[in-house]
Design a protein around this motif. Structure first.
Motif, PDB file in Angstrom:
ATOM      1  N   GLY A   1       0.791  -1.222   0.000  1.00  5.17           N
ATOM      2  CA  GLY A   1       0.000   0.000   0.000  1.00  5.17           C
ATOM      3  C   GLY A   1       0.823   1.270   0.000  1.00  5.17           C
ATOM      4  O   GLY A   1       0.309   2.352   0.259  1.00  5.17           O
ATOM      5  N   GLY A   2       2.121   1.173  -0.280  1.00  2.00           N
ATOM      6  CA  GLY A   2       2.955   2.360  -0.370  1.00  2.00           C
ATOM      7  C   GLY A   2       3.295   3.009   0.957  1.00  2.00           C
ATOM      8  O   GLY A   2       3.768   4.138   0.992  1.00  2.00           O
ATOM      9  N   VAL A   3       3.069   2.316   2.077  1.00  2.00           N
ATOM     10  CA  VAL A   3       3.392   2.859   3.394  1.00  2.00           C
ATOM     11  C   VAL A   3       4.909   2.812   3.592  1.00  2.00           C
ATOM     12  O   VAL A   3       5.553   1.801   3.319  1.00  2.00           O
ATOM     13  N   ASP A   4       5.490   3.924   4.052  1.00  2.00           N
ATOM     14  CA  ASP A   4       6.936   3.994   4.278  1.00  2.00           C
ATOM     15  C   ASP A   4       7.331   3.010   5.375  1.00  2.00           C
ATOM     16  O   ASP A   4       6.801   3.073   6.489  1.00  2.00           O
ATOM     17  N   PRO A   5       8.275   2.100   5.101  1.00  2.00           N
ATOM     18  CA  PRO A   5       8.668   1.109   6.104  1.00  2.00           C
ATOM     19  C   PRO A   5       9.625   1.646   7.165  1.00  2.00           C
ATOM     20  O   PRO A   5       9.953   0.954   8.115  1.00  2.00           O
ATOM     21  N   THR A   6      10.085   2.894   6.992  1.00  2.00           N
ATOM     22  CA  THR A   6      11.061   3.474   7.918  1.00  2.00           C
ATOM     23  C   THR A   6      10.386   4.501   8.810  1.00  2.00           C
ATOM     24  O   THR A   6       9.685   5.384   8.329  1.00  2.00           O
ATOM     25  N   THR A   7      10.615   4.377  10.115  1.00  2.00           N
ATOM     26  CA  THR A   7      10.155   5.374  11.083  1.00  2.00           C
ATOM     27  C   THR A   7      11.376   6.158  11.537  1.00  2.00           C
ATOM     28  O   THR A   7      12.263   5.614  12.203  1.00  2.00           O
ATOM     29  N   TRP A   8      11.436   7.435  11.138  1.00  2.00           N
ATOM     30  CA  TRP A   8      12.562   8.286  11.506  1.00  2.00           C
ATOM     31  C   TRP A   8      12.302   8.926  12.856  1.00  2.00           C
ATOM     32  O   TRP A   8      11.198   9.398  13.121  1.00  2.00           O
ATOM     33  N   LEU A   9      13.340   8.960  13.678  1.00  2.00           N
ATOM     34  CA  LEU A   9      13.252   9.493  15.028  1.00  2.00           C
ATOM     35  C   LEU A   9      14.257  10.642  15.190  1.00  2.00           C
ATOM     36  O   LEU A   9      14.705  11.212  14.208  1.00  2.00           O
ATOM     37  N   GLU A  10      14.620  10.951  16.425  1.00  2.00           N
ATOM     38  CA  GLU A  10      15.475  12.095  16.720  1.00  2.00           C
ATOM     39  C   GLU A  10      16.930  11.837  16.321  1.00  2.00           C
ATOM     40  O   GLU A  10      17.353  10.691  16.186  1.00  2.00           O
ATOM     41  N   PRO A  11      17.695  12.931  16.163  1.00  2.00           N
ATOM     42  CA  PRO A  11      19.124  12.779  15.870  1.00  2.00           C
ATOM     43  C   PRO A  11      19.862  12.078  17.017  1.00  2.00           C
ATOM     44  O   PRO A  11      19.454  12.161  18.174  1.00  2.00           O
ATOM     45  N   VAL A  12      20.949  11.418  16.677  1.00  2.00           N
ATOM     46  CA  VAL A  12      21.861  10.853  17.670  1.00  2.00           C
ATOM     47  C   VAL A  12      22.639  12.029  18.254  1.00  2.00           C
ATOM     48  O   VAL A  12      23.202  12.834  17.496  1.00  2.00           O
ATOM     49  N   ASP A  13      22.661  12.165  19.581  1.00  2.00           N
ATOM     50  CA  ASP A  13      23.362  13.315  20.150  1.00  2.00           C
ATOM     51  C   ASP A  13      24.874  13.133  19.992  1.00  2.00           C
ATOM     52  O   ASP A  13      25.383  12.021  19.889  1.00  2.00           O
ATOM     53  N   ASP A  14      25.584  14.259  19.949  1.00  2.00           N
ATOM     54  CA  ASP A  14      27.022  14.252  19.683  1.00  2.00           C
ATOM     55  C   ASP A  14      27.794  13.408  20.693  1.00  2.00           C
ATOM     56  O   ASP A  14      28.729  12.700  20.328  1.00  2.00           O
ATOM     57  N   GLU A  15      27.413  13.464  21.963  1.00  2.00           N
ATOM     58  CA  GLU A  15      28.111  12.694  22.994  1.00  2.00           C
ATOM     59  C   GLU A  15      27.961  11.192  22.745  1.00  2.00           C
ATOM     60  O   GLU A  15      28.929  10.437  22.853  1.00  2.00           O
ATOM     61  N   HIS A  16      26.755  10.754  22.396  1.00  2.00           N
ATOM     62  CA  HIS A  16      26.509   9.336  22.117  1.00  2.00           C
ATOM     63  C   HIS A  16      27.349   8.879  20.919  1.00  2.00           C
ATOM     64  O   HIS A  16      27.982   7.824  20.959  1.00  2.00           O
ATOM     65  N   TYR A  17      27.359   9.684  19.844  1.00  2.00           N
ATOM     66  CA  TYR A  17      28.137   9.330  18.672  1.00  2.00           C
ATOM     67  C   TYR A  17      29.625   9.251  19.025  1.00  2.00           C
ATOM     68  O   TYR A  17      30.314   8.308  18.637  1.00  2.00           O
ATOM     69  N   GLN A  18      30.128  10.232  19.767  1.00  2.00           N
ATOM     70  CA  GLN A  18      31.551  10.252  20.099  1.00  2.00           C
ATOM     71  C   GLN A  18      31.945   9.038  20.949  1.00  2.00           C
ATOM     72  O   GLN A  18      32.998   8.438  20.735  1.00  2.00           O
ATOM     73  N   GLN A  19      31.094   8.662  21.898  1.00  2.00           N
ATOM     74  CA  GLN A  19      31.367   7.475  22.713  1.00  2.00           C
ATOM     75  C   GLN A  19      31.431   6.229  21.826  1.00  2.00           C
ATOM     76  O   GLN A  19      32.297   5.376  21.992  1.00  2.00           O
ATOM     77  N   ALA A  20      30.508   6.125  20.878  1.00  2.00           N
ATOM     78  CA  ALA A  20      30.501   4.983  19.963  1.00  2.00           C
ATOM     79  C   ALA A  20      31.760   4.982  19.107  1.00  2.00           C
ATOM     80  O   ALA A  20      32.370   3.930  18.872  1.00  2.00           O
ATOM     81  N   ASN A  21      32.154   6.139  18.643  1.00  2.00           N
ATOM     82  CA  ASN A  21      33.317   6.258  17.767  1.00  2.00           C
ATOM     83  C   ASN A  21      34.611   5.920  18.517  1.00  2.00           C
ATOM     84  O   ASN A  21      35.562   5.431  17.917  1.00  2.00           O
ATOM     85  N   ASP A  22      34.654   6.158  19.817  1.00  2.00           N
ATOM     86  CA  ASP A  22      35.844   5.898  20.603  1.00  2.00           C
ATOM     87  C   ASP A  22      36.019   4.428  20.963  1.00  2.00           C
ATOM     88  O   ASP A  22      37.081   4.052  21.494  1.00  2.00           O
ATOM     89  N   CYS A  23      35.011   3.607  20.723  1.00  2.00           N
ATOM     90  CA  CYS A  23      35.100   2.181  21.076  1.00  2.00           C
ATOM     91  C   CYS A  23      36.091   1.447  20.199  1.00  2.00           C
ATOM     92  O   CYS A  23      36.248   1.689  19.073  1.00  2.00           O
TER      93      CYS A  23
END
Length: 135
Positions: A113-135
């Protein structure tokens, strides 16, 4: 058999991504197929917002080093040749590591039925991204 020309690459919408991200559509199935495939190219540090897919998503890394994170704090460092399967409904994000480009094939199924299968939510905050990148 059908040969399809290469589709134009477009810049991904800023409302769903942080940084510079480019999409090249590869395939969008017509019923009964529901398959959608795109080549997604992330510049260093670029990544998606949090999001989920009603029928799940498969990511196959073609170049570079990237990250995939989930709400429970799990982070995968992904490299060319790796494949990540995100189950239906799992909230996640993905993108390039901080100092390298990353490209992947994003494969998912659309809904009927053409319904978008993706539900977009809020941005990843910079601190969360940086912690992930440092792993």
């Amino acid at each position: 058999m059908e040969l399809r020309p290469v589709s134009a690459t477009v810049k991904a919408p800023a409302r769903n991504f942080t940084g510079e991200v480019y999409l090249t559509p590869i395939y969008s199935g017509a019923e009964p197929s529901r398959m959608t495939v795109a080549l997604v190219r992330f510049t260093p540090g670029a990544h998606t917002n949090w999001h989920s897919h009603a029928v799940g998503q498969t990511l196959h890394v073609t170049e570079g080093v990237g990250l995939v994170g989930t709400r429970d704090g799990q982070v995968l460092r992904i490299r060319a040749g790796d494949t990540v399967v995100c189950p239906p409904g799992e909230e996640h994000w993905h993108g390039a590591a901080g100092e390298t480009f990353m490209s992947h094939l994003a494969m998912l199924e659309s809904l009927t039925g053409g319904v978008d299968p993706t539900t977009w939510l809020e941005p990843v905050d910079d601190e969360h991204y940086q912690q992930a990148n440092d792993c």
